[in-house]
Design an enzyme around this catalytic site. Structure first.
Site, mmCIF file in Angstrom:
data_model
loop_
_atom_site.group_PDB
_atom_site.id
_atom_site.type_symbol
_atom_site.label_atom_id
_atom_site.label_comp_id
_atom_site.label_asym_id
_atom_site.label_seq_id
_atom_site.Cartn_x
_atom_site.Cartn_y
_atom_site.Cartn_z
ATOM 1 N N ASP A 98 0.845 -1.191 0.000
ATOM 2 C CA ASP A 98 0.000 0.000 0.000
ATOM 3 C C ASP A 98 0.881 1.242 0.000
ATOM 4 O O ASP A 98 1.855 1.322 0.749
ATOM 5 C CB ASP A 98 -0.893 0.013 1.244
ATOM 6 C CG ASP A 98 -2.369 0.062 0.898
ATOM 7 O OD1 ASP A 98 -2.771 1.086 0.324
ATOM 8 O OD2 ASP A 98 -3.094 -0.893 1.190
ATOM 9 N N ASP A 199 -3.392 4.413 -2.177
ATOM 10 C CA ASP A 199 -4.549 4.815 -1.385
ATOM 11 C C ASP A 199 -5.054 6.206 -1.806
ATOM 12 O O ASP A 199 -4.257 7.144 -1.922
ATOM 13 C CB ASP A 199 -4.144 4.830 0.094
ATOM 14 C CG ASP A 199 -5.298 5.023 1.032
ATOM 15 O OD1 ASP A 199 -6.213 4.187 1.024
ATOM 16 O OD2 ASP A 199 -5.290 6.015 1.790
ATOM 17 N N GLU A 256 -6.480 3.614 -5.951
ATOM 18 C CA GLU A 256 -7.817 3.733 -5.362
ATOM 19 C C GLU A 256 -8.341 5.120 -5.716
ATOM 20 O O GLU A 256 -7.768 6.122 -5.295
ATOM 21 C CB GLU A 256 -7.760 3.559 -3.845
ATOM 22 C CG GLU A 256 -9.147 3.605 -3.219
ATOM 23 C CD GLU A 256 -9.129 3.825 -1.710
ATOM 24 O OE1 GLU A 256 -10.086 3.382 -1.050
ATOM 25 O OE2 GLU A 256 -8.184 4.448 -1.197
ATOM 26 N N HIS A 332 -11.230 -4.445 2.437
ATOM 27 C CA HIS A 332 -11.176 -4.098 3.861
ATOM 28 C C HIS A 332 -12.103 -2.945 4.235
ATOM 29 O O HIS A 332 -12.336 -2.701 5.417
ATOM 30 C CB HIS A 332 -9.739 -3.739 4.244
ATOM 31 C CG HIS A 332 -9.228 -2.502 3.566
ATOM 32 N ND1 HIS A 332 -8.992 -2.454 2.210
ATOM 33 C CD2 HIS A 332 -8.935 -1.270 4.039
ATOM 34 C CE1 HIS A 332 -8.570 -1.232 1.886
ATOM 35 N NE2 HIS A 332 -8.537 -0.495 2.975
ATOM 36 N N ASP A 333 -12.626 -2.221 3.234
ATOM 37 C CA ASP A 333 -13.527 -1.091 3.481
ATOM 38 C C ASP A 333 -14.977 -1.399 3.154
ATOM 39 O O ASP A 333 -15.838 -0.525 3.260
ATOM 40 C CB ASP A 333 -13.099 0.119 2.624
ATOM 41 C CG ASP A 333 -11.858 0.817 3.160
ATOM 42 O OD1 ASP A 333 -11.596 0.710 4.376
ATOM 43 O OD2 ASP A 333 -11.150 1.453 2.362
#
Length: 568
Positions: A98, A199, A256, A332-333
């Site tokens: 990440d 991210d 993202e 994960h979100d």
């Protein structure tokens, strides 16, 4: 279309805190991941995306980084991480990390210096502004509720934080800051990693002047996304990153990028002029969000299959031959996909397999989130005390303050909360699902005794083995990767059917997204093929050659049509 290893990859996302604990402290760690690499190799995935493991005070589970070049103590050491990388590579897999560079932690040395004085050399690494009319510099809302600004008494100014107040936004207008970020990226790439998931990368460029967002509700704080998403210098910054860093390595990059359209995505991922290999878009994740809602995702809204088809088909067709899609149904979100898009009760196993078929037969690089491959479900904790996610806790407090009752708020959390995906990985039926010998940092989903890896590995008809077969087919048959997508039955609210075509070979994918038993008729266009083969199905089939058949609840079938010999 150009061929590339990252187009042919199947990615497995690991949320380290919840994957596997090796030392009994209740928190997943790097050595825990190392101990499960053989399991991932058996599944057949070939890229692991590791959520942040950097040094962090852990306000937002590692997305608040205080040192980009060290490892969070709870996860292990840099030596542990280096062993993990070596073990991943030893198994023929790749590792992507990440990259969190829209913001840091407020405990990062840069920010500690930045807040000391207005003339500190690091002041301009972050976005500081004086107040306006006795309040914040503008009315932007944080993604984690409330104002996106925090007042700092030391210098009498506010700093911007699009997320938690402990996650101050970096100032990408500062060339010195950008140079530091590029050096950090090279440091990791030179260690041998295989790429980055970036991210909220499309939030790094803000509109100059940081104007107020138009008022759209009675809330004093407004989303303001038009001023910091896909901002005026975003492509300039990413082109510079590409020149300085990305072009010098054979790596995979995925951004993202919330709120992007297919047109935006092509700018980011264009085969010739783009900067990233692919982006994560969220339109299909918003299919169950009420239109024009002031509550964002925190509103229960029934979704329609025709809406999902429109979104997926638009992305498949718009990017065809120009950019590349990433395909995912949970992360994960996001809530667990079997609970959100299918049936996590009576038909959990067939519907988890149906969603697996969907995920692995679209054009794009598929992402499997830990536990998805065994059909893990949402969790319904009875008390807010059992939740850990900062976004969830902030929303709960905010709704209580508005007069809502706990019994009104908890169903929203059960459906949409991020902790649905963050309960510990369910390895076996022993205490705490074999995740830890200690007290887990968040409770295990109570259904772990029925849903776990040990059970899935023993059952040849499990969701795990179905994923394994699909992944193998995708590796063996280029049509799964490079074939063009065409939708059938656009108005059907139960059946989602489409073809994938590469040269003289065609796949037909038929998915029943309902508990009903609709009738499916083979399209006449497929009659021109001399050979038909049922590649995979999630129920026993005795009508393999039929032109018409009734689908069982959440049934999935993939057929291959050709006019030549089987090239597999």
């Amino acid at each position: 279309m150009k061929k590339a290893w990252w187009k042919e990859a199947v990615v497995y996302q690991i949320y380290p805190r919840s994957f596997m604990d090796s030392n009994g402290d209740g928190i997943g760690d790097l050595r825990g991941i190392i101990s499960k690499l053989d399991y991932l190799q058996e599944l057949g995935v070939n890229v692991i995306w590791l959520c942040p493991v950097y040094k962090s005070p852990n306000d937002d589970n590692g997305y608040d980084i205080s040192d980009y070049r060290d490892i969070m103590t709870e996860f292990g050491t840099l030596a542990d991480w280096e062993e993990l990388l070596a073990e991943v590579h030893k198994r023929g897999m790749k590792l992507i990390m990440d990259l969190v560079v829209n913001h840091t932690s407020d405990e990062h040395p840069w920010f500690i210096e930045s807040r000391k004085s207005r003339d500190n050399p690091y002041r301009d690494y972050y976005i500081w502004r004086p107040g306006k009319d006795g309040r914040e510099p503008n009315n932007w809302r944080s993604f984690f509720s409330g104002s996106a600004w925090e007042y700092d008494e030391t210098t009498g100014e506010y700093y911007l934080h699009l997320f938690s107040r402990k996650q101050p936004d970096l100032n990408w207008e500062n060339p010195r800051l950008r140079a530091e970020i590029y050096e950090m990226m090279k440091w990791w790439l030179d260690k041998g990693i295989d790429g980055f998931r970036m991210d909220v990368i499309n939030a790094i460029s803000k509109v100059p002047g940081l104007p107020d967002a138009p008022k759209r509700s009675d809330d004093p704080y407004q989303w303001g996304t038009e001023y910091f998403i896909n901002g005026p210098r975003i492509h300039e910054f990413l082109q510079e990153m590409k020149r300085e860093v990305l072009d010098h390595y054979d790596i995979m990059t995925v951004g993202e990028t919330p709120f992007v359209t297919p047109e935006d995505a092509i700018k980011y991922t264009h085969e010739e002029t783009g900067t990233l290999n692919m982006v994560f878009q969220f339109q299909h994740m918003d299919v169950d969000m009420a239109p024009n809602s002031t509550k964002g995702k925190w509103e229960l809204y029934p979704w329609k299959l025709t809406d999902l088809k429109k979104i997926i088909t638009t992305w498949q067709k718009e990017l065809e031959g120009k950019g590349w899609n990433s395909i995912y149904l949970e992360n994960h979100d996001q809530p667990r996909s079997v609970s959100r898009f299918a049936d996590d009760g009576e038909y959990r196993v067939p519907s988890a397999k149906m969603l697996a078929t969907f995920l692995l037969t679209l054009q794009g690089t598929p992402y499997i989130y830990q536990g998805q491959e065994i059909g893990m479900t949402n969790v319904k904790f009875d008390s807010i005390e059992d939740y850990r996610d900062i976004e969830t806790l902030n929303m709960y407090r905010e709704e209580l303050a508005k007069g809502s009752k706990p019994e009104e708020i908890l169903p929203l959390i059960h459906a949409k909360g991020r902790d649905n995906a963050r309960t510990p990985m369910q390895w076996d039926a022993s205490e705490n699902a074999g995740f830890t010998g200690g007290q887990p940092w968040i409770k295990v989903n109570p259904n772990y005794r029925e849903i776990n890896v040990a059970q899935a590995l023993m059952d040849p008809d499990s969701v795990f083995h179905y994923y394994k077969r699909l992944i193998r087919l995708r590796k063996e048959m280029p049509v799964f990767v490079y074939g063009t997508y065409d939708l059938l039955l656009p108005e059907d609210e139960q059946i989602y059917a489409y073809t994938r075509t590469l040269g003289e070979e065609k796949l037909l994918v038929v998915l029943n997204f309902s508990a009903a038993t609709p009738l499916f008729t083979m399209p006449a266009e497929l009659e021109r093929f001399s050979q038909r083969q049922l590649l995979i199905v999630n129920y026993p089939v005795n009508d393999e050659e039929s032109r018409e058949f009734r689908l069982r609840p959440y049934e999935a079938r993939v057929y291959r049509f050709s006019n030549g010999t089987d090239r597999r």
